[in-house]
Design an enzyme around this catalytic site. Structure first.
Site, PDB file in Angstrom:
ATOM      1  NE  ARG A   1      11.946 -20.389  -1.351  1.00 49.93           N
ATOM      2  CZ  ARG A   1      11.511 -20.102  -0.122  1.00 49.93           C
ATOM      3  NH1 ARG A   1      11.521 -18.849   0.322  1.00 49.93           N
ATOM      4  NH2 ARG A   1      11.066 -21.079   0.656  1.00 49.93           N
TER       5      ARG A   1
ATOM      6  CG  HIS B   1      13.673 -19.788   3.067  1.00 46.17           C
ATOM      7  ND1 HIS B   1      14.347 -19.390   1.943  1.00 46.17           N
ATOM      8  CD2 HIS B   1      13.684 -21.164   3.021  1.00 46.17           C
ATOM      9  CE1 HIS B   1      14.746 -20.447   1.254  1.00 46.17           C
ATOM     10  NE2 HIS B   1      14.361 -21.547   1.884  1.00 46.17           N
TER      11      HIS B   1
ATOM     12  CG  HIS C   1      13.933 -25.132   5.034  1.00 47.21           C
ATOM     13  ND1 HIS C   1      15.127 -25.786   5.008  1.00 47.21           N
ATOM     14  CD2 HIS C   1      13.910 -24.338   3.927  1.00 47.21           C
ATOM     15  CE1 HIS C   1      15.803 -25.421   3.934  1.00 47.21           C
ATOM     16  NE2 HIS C   1      15.102 -24.541   3.251  1.00 47.21           N
TER      17      HIS C   1
ATOM     18  CD  GLU D   1      17.424 -25.276   0.217  1.00 47.72           C
ATOM     19  OE1 GLU D   1      16.373 -24.866   0.742  1.00 47.72           O
ATOM     20  OE2 GLU D   1      18.213 -24.512  -0.402  1.00 47.72           O
TER      21      GLU D   1
ATOM     22  CG  HIS E   1      19.160 -20.749   2.968  1.00 40.17           C
ATOM     23  ND1 HIS E   1      18.747 -21.539   4.020  1.00 40.17           N
ATOM     24  CD2 HIS E   1      18.374 -21.081   1.923  1.00 40.17           C
ATOM     25  CE1 HIS E   1      17.754 -22.321   3.618  1.00 40.17           C
ATOM     26  NE2 HIS E   1      17.498 -22.051   2.348  1.00 40.17           N
TER      27      HIS E   1
ATOM     28  CD  GLU F   1      10.204 -24.229  -1.409  1.00 39.36           C
ATOM     29  OE1 GLU F   1      10.953 -24.794  -0.592  1.00 39.36           O
ATOM     30  OE2 GLU F   1      10.388 -23.053  -1.760  1.00 39.36           O
TER      31      GLU F   1
ATOM     32  CG  HIS G   1      21.879 -50.749  -7.779  1.00 44.02           C
ATOM     33  ND1 HIS G   1      21.369 -50.421  -9.012  1.00 44.02           N
ATOM     34  CD2 HIS G   1      21.651 -49.660  -6.993  1.00 44.02           C
ATOM     35  CE1 HIS G   1      20.872 -49.202  -8.989  1.00 44.02           C
ATOM     36  NE2 HIS G   1      21.014 -48.706  -7.772  1.00 44.02           N
TER      37      HIS G   1
ATOM     38  CG  HIS H   1      21.093 -47.527  -2.866  1.00 39.86           C
ATOM     39  ND1 HIS H   1      22.344 -47.188  -3.336  1.00 39.86           N
ATOM     40  CD2 HIS H   1      20.259 -47.423  -3.924  1.00 39.86           C
ATOM     41  CE1 HIS H   1      22.261 -46.890  -4.622  1.00 39.86           C
ATOM     42  NE2 HIS H   1      21.006 -47.024  -5.010  1.00 39.86           N
TER      43      HIS H   1
ATOM     44  CD  GLU I   1      18.404 -44.667  -6.437  1.00 41.07           C
ATOM     45  OE1 GLU I   1      18.942 -45.758  -6.181  1.00 41.07           O
ATOM     46  OE2 GLU I   1      18.201 -44.252  -7.593  1.00 41.07           O
TER      47      GLU I   1
ATOM     48  CG  HIS J   1      16.545 -49.770  -7.769  1.00 36.67           C
ATOM     49  ND1 HIS J   1      16.731 -49.910  -6.406  1.00 36.67           N
ATOM     50  CD2 HIS J   1      17.398 -48.785  -8.150  1.00 36.67           C
ATOM     51  CE1 HIS J   1      17.635 -49.056  -5.995  1.00 36.67           C
ATOM     52  NE2 HIS J   1      18.084 -48.354  -7.031  1.00 36.67           N
TER      53      HIS J   1
END
Ligand code: NAG
Ligand code: NAG
Ligand code: NAG
Length: 464
Positions: free
Chosen positions: A172, A175, A177, A181, A220, A242, A356, A358, A363, A402
């Site tokens: 890859r 690059h 961003h 990530e 990276h 991307e 439950h 968050h 999520e 959910h």
């Protein structure tokens, strides 16, 4: 038990005509007389000569899945896999669908075709199958990527995902961003390298089940080792694409050669063969097995373990609970990924990740194997049930409740990713179990005996 319903009547497809005279319809023109694109203005509105078909749309053959005729509020999972012609019927609700339809969609999404009676209104769309994403193909069969972002899940604003495949030796392209990530290795091994603001360098090899994190702006490289690799990238920005990264080829291609020569202290002729534009995913020289041969350091040396960009999660055993297991990686043990908290959850057949929510974050979920379903509840009273398969992305907004139920006959494995400095959730069962019982009894009209069975410890997964 399957209940088979067959058509009683014969399909009647005759045409009848009210009164006379008939006006010429396009089909009745002589052969060779090609009708114009538009019909006559006399076709507008009622006319006693209109022709009507007399098809009996109830004359369709179908069968019910087990549980489909039970009370709609029971809402059990409907398995349409072997059902010839699944119908949008649940208990006393719904009706048949004479078509057009593609039964494959209904078999993959039974809760869309015949929702539980408890579903109501319209929540956000909480599902995107990566199998519906457009693949971005690499050069010379070196690999590919496909992504989920707000283009396809408009309400998944906090995170986006990219599924990437690198064939053996493929890169890859170098690059960075604007987004951070976080990545889970799905298969194979890659070598990753990066540097930080101090000029400390990082290099490591990560395999299936391991995790890495590159903070915003940290440049990276990623190269697949001998066996090739696939990984899932999660970005802390739902709009991430991307197509919008800072690629080294584009940076070099869009600076005056004179500036590049000055910047890197080499002769201008050195740049005559640089690529004209992006390589993205392309074949490379296989990396040496001995990682130390690729270890390049400055006077500040290698990155300190505390700031390291990899976490060998595959070597962490999962915590067993009744009905499955869970393991967590968050900044408590992987500090550089300061806003990523994740759990890898395994739910055995028949069991369920409990109801439950968050409190800290939305999520972002990725389904790795098995069959699951979830109901997203959003106040005041919208609820939608979604069916998930391997390769699907799920999304549950902050504090929206959910569950995720295993509806297949093998283990259900999925990844929950939060934007938080700690993995955390609140259990509906534990909340009711720790509320003074009389309050729950008075509110929900339940017996003291029922309420006494509610859990005081958080189950995470319930056996069922
Ligand atoms: C990984 O690759 C192997 C082949 O080497 C394959 O059998 C397996 O199903 C792949 N996927 C996962 C999720 O392990
Ligand atoms: C890279 O070199 C440094 C010494 O400069 C060493 O501390 C580090 O362990 C090496 N890393 C690898 C992967 O060989
Ligand atoms: C790996 O490479 C390093 C640096 O070139 C070297 O010092 C070391 O001996 C090598 N290890 C093996 C096992 O070949």
């Amino acid at each position: 038990m399957l209940l088979k319903i067959f058509a009683l009547g014969v399909i009647v497809s005759s045409t009848f005509v009210h009164g006379a005279p008939t006006r010429t319809s396009p089909e009745r023109r002589q052969d060779g007389d090609n009708p114009p694109f538009r019909g006559s203005t006399a076709l507008v509105g009622y006319n006693p000569t209109n022709t009507l078909t007399n098809e009996d749309t109830d004359d369709i053959e179908f069968e019910f899945a087990p549980g489909q005729t039970a009370d709609a509020n029971i809402g059990q999972y409907l398995n349409f896999e072997d059902i010839e012609n699944p119908q949008p019927i649940r208990g006393s609700r719904g009706g048949t669908d004479p078509g057009p339809q593609t039964p494959e969609y209904s078999r993959l999404n039974p809760d869309k075709l015949a929702p539980p009676g408890t579903d109501h209104g319209q929540t956000i769309n909480a599902q995107w199958p990566m199998g519906l994403s457009h693949v971005k193909a690499g050069i010379d069969r070196a690999g590919w990527s496909r992504q989920e972002n707000t283009q396809v899940m408009p309400d998944a604003k906090a995170m986006a995902g990219v599924d990437m495949r690198l064939e053996p030796g493929a890169y890859r392209e170098l690059h960075w961003h604007v987004a951070g990530e976080w990545a889970l290795m799905l298969n194979g091994t890659v070598r990753i390298a990066a540097i930080n603001e101090e000029g400390e360098s990082f290099i490591d090899d990560v395999s299936k089940g391991d995790v890495w994190f590159f903070p915003p702006g940290v440049p990276h490289s990623i190269q697949a080792l001998d066996g090739g690799a696939e990984f899932m990238l999660v970005f802390d920005d739902g709009d991430f694409s991307e197509d919008n990264t800072f690629l080294i080829t584009e940076i070099m291609a869009h600076h005056p050669r004179e500036v590049l020569a000055k910047d890197l202290s080499v002769d201008i002729s050195a740049f005559q063969d640089i690529p004209a534009g992006e390589l993205f995913i392309f074949p490379g020289t296989p990396a040496p097995h001995n990682i130390s041969e690729q270890n390049v350091t400055s006077s500040t040396g290698p990155i300190t373990p505390r700031d390291s960009y990899s976490f060998h999660w595959s070597e962490q055993p999962a915590h067993r609970v009744e009905g499955g297991s869970i393991k967590i990686v968050d900044p408590v043990t992987f500090p550089i990924a300061s806003n990523f908290a994740a759990a890898l959850v395994t739910v055995h057949p028949g069991a369920m990740r409990e109801i439950h929510w968050h409190p800290a974050s939305d999520e972002w979920t990725f389904f790795l194997s098995g069959k699951g379903r979830a109901t997203l509840f959003t106040p005041p009273r919208t609820a939608t049930t979604f069916d998930y398969l391997p390769g699907d992305v799920g999304y549950f907004p902050q504090s929206n409740s959910h569950y995720i139920e295993n509806v297949g006959d093998e283990d259900l494995v999925f990844l929950e990713v939060l934007q938080a400095d700690r993995f955390s959730d609140i259990s509906l069962g534990q909340w009711l179990g720790l509320t003074p019982p009389q309050v729950v009894i008075d509110t929900l009209n339940l017996s003291p005996e029922t309420v006494s069975k509610f859990p005081k410890e958080k189950p995470f997964i319930v056996q069922g």
